[in-house]
Design an enzyme around this catalytic site. Structure first.
Site, mmCIF file in Angstrom:
data_model
loop_
_atom_site.group_PDB
_atom_site.id
_atom_site.type_symbol
_atom_site.label_atom_id
_atom_site.label_comp_id
_atom_site.label_asym_id
_atom_site.label_seq_id
_atom_site.Cartn_x
_atom_site.Cartn_y
_atom_site.Cartn_z
ATOM 1 N N CYS A 1 -8.666 -14.099 -11.349
ATOM 2 C CA CYS A 1 -7.134 -14.139 -11.422
ATOM 3 C C CYS A 1 -6.602 -15.421 -11.266
ATOM 4 O O CYS A 1 -5.478 -15.609 -12.005
ATOM 5 C CB CYS A 1 -6.353 -13.428 -10.584
ATOM 6 S SG CYS A 1 -6.819 -11.487 -10.538
ATOM 7 N N HIS B 1 0.566 -15.627 -9.931
ATOM 8 C CA HIS B 1 -0.146 -14.533 -10.210
ATOM 9 C C HIS B 1 0.546 -13.214 -9.832
ATOM 10 O O HIS B 1 1.025 -13.038 -8.845
ATOM 11 C CB HIS B 1 -1.373 -14.789 -9.706
ATOM 12 C CG HIS B 1 -2.408 -13.490 -9.764
ATOM 13 N ND1 HIS B 1 -2.373 -12.757 -11.060
ATOM 14 C CD2 HIS B 1 -3.076 -12.645 -9.027
ATOM 15 C CE1 HIS B 1 -3.344 -11.943 -10.856
ATOM 16 N NE2 HIS B 1 -3.956 -11.756 -9.613
ATOM 17 N N ASN C 1 -1.354 -5.856 -12.790
ATOM 18 C CA ASN C 1 -2.411 -6.993 -12.478
ATOM 19 C C ASN C 1 -3.169 -7.055 -13.718
ATOM 20 O O ASN C 1 -4.117 -6.306 -14.008
ATOM 21 C CB ASN C 1 -3.030 -6.772 -11.117
ATOM 22 C CG ASN C 1 -4.009 -8.020 -11.020
ATOM 23 O OD1 ASN C 1 -4.264 -9.009 -11.705
ATOM 24 N ND2 ASN C 1 -4.408 -8.100 -9.793
HETATM 25 O O1 UT7 Z 1 -5.575 -10.098 -8.211
HETATM 26 C C1 UT7 Z 1 -6.252 -10.488 -7.195
HETATM 27 C C2 UT7 Z 1 -6.484 -10.106 -6.122
HETATM 28 N N1 UT7 Z 1 -5.936 -8.645 -5.780
HETATM 29 C C3 UT7 Z 1 -4.898 -8.197 -4.784
HETATM 30 O O2 UT7 Z 1 -4.407 -9.334 -4.315
HETATM 31 C C4 UT7 Z 1 -4.692 -7.139 -4.247
HETATM 32 C C5 UT7 Z 1 -4.338 -7.241 -2.583
HETATM 33 N N2 UT7 Z 1 -4.045 -6.075 -2.100
HETATM 34 C C6 UT7 Z 1 -3.107 -5.312 -2.178
HETATM 35 O O3 UT7 Z 1 -2.224 -5.484 -3.031
HETATM 36 C C7 UT7 Z 1 -3.014 -4.232 -1.436
HETATM 37 O O4 UT7 Z 1 -3.868 -4.153 -0.271
HETATM 38 C C8 UT7 Z 1 -3.144 -2.649 -2.002
HETATM 39 C C9 UT7 Z 1 -2.064 -2.329 -3.034
HETATM 40 C C10 UT7 Z 1 -4.787 -2.633 -2.891
HETATM 41 C C11 UT7 Z 1 -3.125 -1.561 -1.123
HETATM 42 O O5 UT7 Z 1 -1.989 -1.579 -0.375
HETATM 43 P P1 UT7 Z 1 -2.030 -1.551 1.445
HETATM 44 O O6 UT7 Z 1 -0.693 -1.610 1.599
HETATM 45 O O7 UT7 Z 1 -2.882 -2.700 1.885
HETATM 46 O O8 UT7 Z 1 -2.596 -0.180 1.562
HETATM 47 P P2 UT7 Z 1 -4.019 0.131 2.534
HETATM 48 O O9 UT7 Z 1 -5.105 -0.176 1.828
HETATM 49 O O10 UT7 Z 1 -3.904 -0.458 3.985
HETATM 50 O O11 UT7 Z 1 -3.807 1.720 2.555
HETATM 51 C C12 UT7 Z 1 -2.687 2.242 3.164
HETATM 52 C C13 UT7 Z 1 -2.829 3.995 2.908
HETATM 53 C C14 UT7 Z 1 -4.001 4.374 3.369
HETATM 54 O O12 UT7 Z 1 -4.081 5.551 3.859
HETATM 55 P P3 UT7 Z 1 -4.029 5.946 5.383
HETATM 56 O O13 UT7 Z 1 -5.366 5.494 5.820
HETATM 57 O O14 UT7 Z 1 -2.903 5.230 6.120
HETATM 58 O O15 UT7 Z 1 -3.873 7.397 5.617
HETATM 59 C C15 UT7 Z 1 -4.586 4.567 2.063
HETATM 60 O O16 UT7 Z 1 -5.746 5.381 1.925
HETATM 61 O O17 UT7 Z 1 -2.339 4.116 1.815
HETATM 62 C C16 UT7 Z 1 -3.676 4.753 1.043
HETATM 63 N N3 UT7 Z 1 -3.635 4.648 -0.371
HETATM 64 C C17 UT7 Z 1 -3.111 5.037 -1.437
HETATM 65 N N4 UT7 Z 1 -2.091 6.200 -1.512
HETATM 66 C C18 UT7 Z 1 -1.810 6.380 -2.653
HETATM 67 C C19 UT7 Z 1 -4.445 3.372 -0.905
HETATM 68 N N5 UT7 Z 1 -4.259 3.268 -2.172
HETATM 69 C C20 UT7 Z 1 -3.525 4.205 -2.438
HETATM 70 C C21 UT7 Z 1 -2.777 5.010 -3.746
HETATM 71 N N6 UT7 Z 1 -2.109 6.027 -3.638
HETATM 72 N N7 UT7 Z 1 -3.254 4.179 -4.922
#
Ligand code: UT7
Length: 306
Positions: A107, A231, A261
């Site tokens: 990215c 980005h 993204n």
């Molecule tokens: O482009 C270069 C690099 N990429 C990035 O910079 C991306 C960086 N990371 C992120 O943008 C975020 O970490 C994500 C969008 C990928 C995830 O968001 P988050 O707020 O960090 O969520 P999380 O992984 O901590 O998950 C929170 C909850 C979990 O459920 P529990 O354990 O709280 O019950 C996940 O299982 O959200 C759940 N979850 C989802 N729920 C619905 C994870 N993905 C999804 C989804 N839909 N797509």
């Protein structure tokens, strides 16, 4: 003396995939995706070469130059159509007869390609075409909600020209940390996989650190920035970084809601949006900042001379 941006172009596939459409086949929801990422919809389809040709051709038109005016093509992509170089095929399709190569810095790729172009201009080339083009959807496991809601396809391009009197690029800070490579990766014949929370934390840290250093090297403060063109990985990363840099969100360019993204295409897509909305003016300072797999990062301070 230095490098000037003289033309820009973008291309996105026609097909719009909304969050609601994704939630029909994945355990996710429009509400979760919008709240946690800022994405409402994304474009899916095309190829790196096809989108790259379209964006590159538009950049040449925007610059008012001919294919024969380009000395070098640098293609940034992390989702190449083939392992062998893709840039020569874009060059051929565009009618360029110049050197052409791929770079992969995920990215941060567009920024790394601009940095490469700057060096090429300082060593005798007159005009360099930089393209960031991605067909990320090809490397997405569409049953994996972690990645499927984030990644999308698109392309953006810029023409940089050597100028004996003007210089648009005031500073550049690039870096990488291979110790964090496993946090976001894609194996041969595999799909993108990510430890999202850890990538998020590191992304904010490297964006803020590299941006502060780029500002210091350029000799300006965050107050003087008209725009931040980041980005587009997650609206919350943009908000967190802007808050730490003391830049209000109305100075940040956000297109993640429409495009998701798109990796190395995201900064030129954001630039195009800012220009379409008359947010870029001669003499303005802008901070361009990217980060991604590798991990890699890159920030630059630009002052538009056009
Ligand atoms: O482009 C270069 C690099 N990429 C990035 O910079 C991306 C960086 N990371 C992120 O943008 C975020 O970490 C994500 C969008 C990928 C995830 O968001 P988050 O707020 O960090 O969520 P999380 O992984 O901590 O998950 C929170 C909850 C979990 O459920 P529990 O354990 O709280 O019950 C996940 O299982 O959200 C759940 N979850 C989802 N729920 C619905 C994870 N993905 C999804 C989804 N839909 N797509």
């Amino acid at each position: 003396m230095g490098a000037r941006f003289i033309g820009w172009g973008t291309a996105v596939p026609d097909r719009i995939v909304t969050n609601v459409e994704l939630s029909q086949t994945l355990p996710t929801s429009d509400e979760w995706i919008q709240e946690r990422t800022g994405i409402k919809e994304r474009r899916i389809g095309g190829t790196v070469i096809g989108l790259g040709v379209e964006a590159g051709t538009r950049a040449l038109e925007d610059a008012g130059i001919e294919p024969s005016d380009i000395d070098f093509l640098v293609l940034a992509t992390s989702a190449a159509d083939r392992l062998t170089p893709n840039a020569p095929m874009i060059a051929h399709a565009m009618g360029l007869s110049c050197a052409a190569m791929d770079v992969n810095a995920a990215c941060s790729g567009f920024m790394y390609a601009v940095r490469t172009a700057q060096g090429l201009l300082e060593t005798g080339n007159k005009r360099v075409l930089v393209i960031g083009a991605e067909h990320l959807s090809r490397f997405v496991d569409w049953s994996d909600r972690n990645m499927a809601v984030l990644l999308a396809d698109g392309a953006g391009a810029a023409v940089l020209e050597y100028d004996p009197t003007e210089n648009d690029i005031l500073s550049f800070v690039l870096g990488s940390d291979g110790a964090a490579a496993e946090l976001l990766t894609c194996e041969h014949n595999g799909f993108f996989q990510m430890d999202g929370a850890e990538v998020f934390r590191r992304a904010v840290r490297v964006v803020v650190d590299s941006s502060e250093r780029a500002l210091a090297t350029a000799g300006i403060t965050a107050d003087e920035l008209s725009l931040v063109i980041p980005h587009q990985a997650n609206i919350r990363i943009i908000q967190a970084a802007c808050q730490r840099l003391n830049v209000e969100m109305d100075r940040a360019v956000v297109v993640i809601d429409r495009y998701g993204n798109t990796s190395s295409a995201s900064i030129p897509l954001a630039f195009a949006d800012a220009r379409a909305n008359d947010r870029i003016h001669k003499g303005d300072y802008a901070l361009l900042t990217g980060f991604g797999a590798g991990m890699t990062w890159a920030s630059a301070v630009i002052r538009w001379s056009k």
